[in-house]
Write a protein that holds these residues in place. Structure first.
Motif, short mmCIF file in Angstrom:
data_model
loop_
_atom_site.label_atom_id
_atom_site.label_comp_id
_atom_site.label_asym_id
_atom_site.label_seq_id
_atom_site.Cartn_x
_atom_site.Cartn_y
_atom_site.Cartn_z
N UNK A 258 0.81 -1.21 0.00
CA UNK A 258 0.00 0.00 0.00
C UNK A 258 0.85 1.26 0.00
N UNK A 259 2.01 1.22 0.63
CA UNK A 259 2.91 2.38 0.58
C UNK A 259 3.35 2.65 -0.86
N UNK A 260 3.70 1.60 -1.59
CA UNK A 260 4.13 1.77 -2.97
C UNK A 260 2.99 2.33 -3.83
N UNK A 261 1.79 1.81 -3.64
CA UNK A 261 0.63 2.30 -4.40
C UNK A 261 0.36 3.76 -4.08
N UNK A 262 0.40 4.11 -2.81
CA UNK A 262 0.14 5.51 -2.42
C UNK A 262 1.19 6.46 -2.96
N UNK A 263 2.45 6.06 -2.91
CA UNK A 263 3.52 6.93 -3.42
C UNK A 263 3.45 7.08 -4.93
N UNK A 264 3.00 6.02 -5.62
CA UNK A 264 2.82 6.12 -7.07
C UNK A 264 1.73 7.11 -7.42
N UNK A 267 3.26 11.44 -6.47
CA UNK A 267 4.70 11.63 -6.71
C UNK A 267 5.28 12.82 -5.96
N UNK A 268 4.47 13.82 -5.68
CA UNK A 268 4.96 14.97 -4.91
C UNK A 268 5.37 14.55 -3.51
N UNK A 269 4.66 13.58 -2.95
CA UNK A 269 5.00 13.08 -1.62
C UNK A 269 6.30 12.27 -1.67
N UNK A 270 6.45 11.49 -2.73
CA UNK A 270 7.69 10.73 -2.89
C UNK A 270 8.88 11.69 -3.01
N UNK A 271 8.68 12.80 -3.70
CA UNK A 271 9.75 13.80 -3.81
C UNK A 271 10.15 14.35 -2.44
N UNK A 272 9.17 14.54 -1.56
CA UNK A 272 9.46 15.04 -0.21
C UNK A 272 10.37 14.07 0.55
N UNK A 339 -7.27 12.33 2.66
CA UNK A 339 -6.13 12.69 1.81
C UNK A 339 -4.87 11.99 2.33
N UNK A 340 -4.10 11.40 1.42
CA UNK A 340 -2.82 10.82 1.79
C UNK A 340 -1.80 11.94 1.90
N UNK A 341 -1.29 12.18 3.11
CA UNK A 341 -0.42 13.32 3.36
C UNK A 341 0.64 12.93 4.37
N UNK A 381 15.08 3.87 -8.42
CA UNK A 381 14.49 5.21 -8.30
C UNK A 381 13.41 5.49 -9.33
N UNK A 382 13.39 4.73 -10.43
CA UNK A 382 12.35 4.93 -11.44
C UNK A 382 11.16 4.02 -11.27
N UNK A 383 11.03 3.37 -10.13
CA UNK A 383 9.94 2.42 -9.88
C UNK A 383 8.58 3.05 -10.17
N UNK A 384 7.75 2.35 -10.94
CA UNK A 384 6.42 2.86 -11.27
C UNK A 384 5.46 1.69 -11.46
#
Length: 411
Positions: A258-264, A267-272, A339-341, A381-384
């Motif tokens: 679920x973490x991977x799905x949410x970060x996908x 992407x702004x959150x993954x950047x953080x 919201x995922x935050x 790093x390019x995981x999608x």
């Protein structure tokens, strides 16, 4: 004149086709909602944060299935698909009071913060090896995709819990088949009893092996405690072992997936996280809240009438805890609860439970995800996602927020 309308119970979807929508409906019907579990079993669900915290420490709610009126009346069949979760045998999950404290104390000795932290190096080692496997599988794939759940999110926690409990990794393939049947709402009735019997037999074999050759594992520790006068029966050890293995791998699988799905999806959150603005621990906590790995926990029983909001949970009735609904309760998390935050602060959720029965393996699950996720994104790093998130399929498991597979491209 006709009487007041009787509210229809919410029938939980055995195929879990819209968990978010179902959780929203439960919240709207709460804090105490009438629901029907797969198999046509009526129960009640607590769906709001504050009321759940109160009920999880309320001594009028117990784990003794003999309190359940429907059980006493013979209305719950032995081949009900969820019987293994509602009546899993005598362990710390199914007892209260002094018996619960006694059993839990033995497990807690093996899961102290210090011992959990000492497992970090082993988790990192397993993670690195599995990420090598992921890369190899992607290279062999015609389109470069790999099922990240099967190759990484599943084996990591299964290896970790096996190390902890003294289980031979050679048993993993069969355990996967059995636990899939154990949790599924779609296990044919004729296979339910056989599945429970084979799981108990496999756990019994682990106990026998550790009795013959003790090791530095929790099963050996439970056996030693029983021999030192703690009076744990073999049946209690077997049930505790099965509980720890089931909860110890399923929760962490869902947390990582679920973490991977949410970060996908964000992407702004993954950047953080990648910039170091927010730590990976925040990703773990927000995933636990927003996409809680355990959607519903079965089952507690009311010894007397219990008032919940403007409703009453009647004596002799069963209660489930709907963590999927609770995690997005606006009364607890504010108007952005949906919201995922990962910058959310404070983030006080109860996704690992609350009170005497809070999950004893919470720290271990957090550690596994806290090691696995940064290593995964550092390596790839390019995981999608390889498919749109709308095409991901939930498994037919009403207790777990779990996917059949997680196809990804490594980038």
């Amino acid at each position: 004149m006709p009487g007041p309308a009787v509210e229809e119970p919410i029938v939980l979807d055995p195929f879990v086709t819209d968990l978010d929508g179902e959780s929203a409906a439960l919240r709207a019907a709460g804090p105490l909602a009438r629901v029907v579990l797969p198999g046509g079993v009526p129960v009640w669900a607590v769906t709001h944060h504050a009321e759940a915290r109160a009920l999880l420490t309320d001594r009028r709610l117990v784990k003794d299935i003999e309190v359940w009126g429907a059980w006493r009346r013979g209305e719950i069949p032995a081949d009900w698909p969820l019987i293994g979760l509602a009546n899993p045998g005598r362990s710390m999950l199914t007892v209260d009071g002094e018996d619960h404290r006694r059993m839990r104390a033995l497990v807690a000795q093996a899961l102290t913060p210090r011992r959990v932290e000492l497992m970090r190096a082993r988790i990192a080692e397993l993670t690195a090896g599995l990420l090598d496997d992921v890369a190899a599988l992607a290279a062999q794939s015609a389109d470069g995709t790999v099922d990240l759940k099967a190759a990484f999110a599943y084996p990591l926690p299964m290896y970790v819990i096996s190390d902890l409990m003294g289980i031979d990794p050679a048993d993993h393939p069969r355990l996967k088949v059995l636990f899939d049947k154990f949790f599924s709402t779609q296990t044919p009735p004729e296979e339910v009893v056989a599945t429970l019997g084979e799981l108990a037999a496999m756990m019994g074999n682990v106990v026998a092996a550790r009795r013959a050759a003790p090791g530095d594992d929790l099963t050996s520790a439970l056996i030693a405690a029983s021999e030192d006068g703690d009076h744990l029966t073999d049946a209690e050890i077997v049930s505790t072992l099965q509980l720890m293995v089931a909860a110890g791998h399923e929760t962490t699988i869902s947390l990582i997936v679920n973490a991977v799905v949410n970060l996908a999806a964000h992407p702004d959150q993954l950047d953080l996280v990648r910039s170091g603005t927010v730590g990976w621990d925040a990703v773990v906590e927000e995933t636990l809240r927003f996409s809680t790995p355990t959607s519903h926990v079965l089952i507690r029983f009311a010894t007397e009438d219990v008032r919940v909001g403007d409703r009453t949970l009647p004596a002799g009735e069963a209660l489930i805890v709907s963590y999927g609904a609770i995690g997005r309760d606006e009364a607890q998390h504010g108007p952005t609860a949906g919201v995922f935050d990962i910058t959310r602060s404070p983030n006080r959720h109860i996704s690992f439970g609350h009170g005497p029965h809070v999950c004893p393996g919470a720290a271990l699950s957090r550690l596994e995800a806290g090691v696995a996720l940064p290593a995964l994104y550092e390596r790839f790093p390019g995981l999608a996602l390889a498919v749109p998130a709308s095409e991901l399929r939930n498994k037919p498991v009403v207790t777990q927020n779990d996917l059949f597979e997680l196809p990804v491209r490594l980038g």
